[in-house]
Design a protein around this motif. Sequence first.
Motif, short mmCIF file in Angstrom:
data_model
loop_
_atom_site.label_atom_id
_atom_site.label_comp_id
_atom_site.label_asym_id
_atom_site.label_seq_id
_atom_site.Cartn_x
_atom_site.Cartn_y
_atom_site.Cartn_z
N LEU A 168 0.71 -1.21 -0.01
CA LEU A 168 0.10 0.01 0.00
C LEU A 168 0.74 1.28 0.07
O LEU A 168 0.52 2.31 -0.64
N ALA A 169 1.88 1.27 0.68
CA ALA A 169 2.81 2.32 0.95
C ALA A 169 3.36 2.80 -0.61
O ALA A 169 3.63 3.94 -0.93
N LYS A 211 2.62 6.15 -2.86
CA LYS A 211 3.69 6.88 -3.35
C LYS A 211 3.58 7.25 -5.06
O LYS A 211 3.68 8.38 -5.18
N LYS A 212 3.00 6.08 -5.54
CA LYS A 212 2.91 6.33 -7.21
C LYS A 212 1.58 7.48 -7.34
O LYS A 212 1.57 7.99 -8.44
N ALA A 213 0.57 7.30 -6.31
CA ALA A 213 -0.47 8.20 -6.53
C ALA A 213 -0.31 9.76 -5.98
O ALA A 213 -0.95 10.49 -5.91
N ASP A 234 3.51 -0.34 10.63
CA ASP A 234 4.87 -0.12 10.79
C ASP A 234 5.32 -0.43 9.50
O ASP A 234 6.46 0.35 8.88
N ALA A 235 4.73 -1.38 8.44
CA ALA A 235 5.38 -1.57 7.12
C ALA A 235 5.05 -0.29 6.21
O ALA A 235 5.91 0.03 5.64
N ALA A 236 3.58 0.28 6.59
CA ALA A 236 3.44 1.39 5.65
C ALA A 236 4.37 2.66 6.12
O ALA A 236 4.73 3.42 5.30
N ARG A 237 4.69 2.72 7.15
CA ARG A 237 5.57 3.85 7.63
C ARG A 237 7.01 3.65 7.19
O ARG A 237 7.39 4.59 6.88
#
Length: 119
Positions: free
Chosen positions: A80-81, A85-87, A110-113
Motif C-alpha cells: 500500500l505504501a 507513493k505512485k498516487a 509499521d510496514a506502511a511507515r
Amino acid sequence: MANSKRTLFLKRRMRNRNKIKKMAAGRPRLSVHRSSKNISVQLIDDVAGVTIAAASSMEKALGVVGKNNVEASAKVGAALAERAKKAGVAECYFDRGGFLFHGKVKALADAAREGGLKF
C-alpha cells in the motif's frame, strides 16, 4: 446489562473515526479491515469520496493468499505504501476502525511507515 463484542467493536470504531474526522484537514484516511482469513487496507479521500489506493492479502501478486498472519500484514502494508507513493500521497490518517492497534494491525502500520507514509 452486558455489552456484546459486536457492540463494543462498533463503539470503538465510531469513537476512532470521529476523532479522525475532527483532525483530518483534508488528508486521506488509511482504513484497515481485518477478517479471520484476510486483511485489507484502503487509502480513501473522504472529500472526493474515492479510493486512492488499496491492497489486500487476497492479491496473488503479494504471495500471501490464504494467510492471515503478521508477515502477510507487513507485506500488505508495504504494498500500500508503494501504491500511495505512485498516487502522490505522502501523509494520511490511520483509521484502525474498531480493531486494536496490536499484532497484525500494528505490523501493517509499521510496514506502511517504513514504506514512506506519514501518519
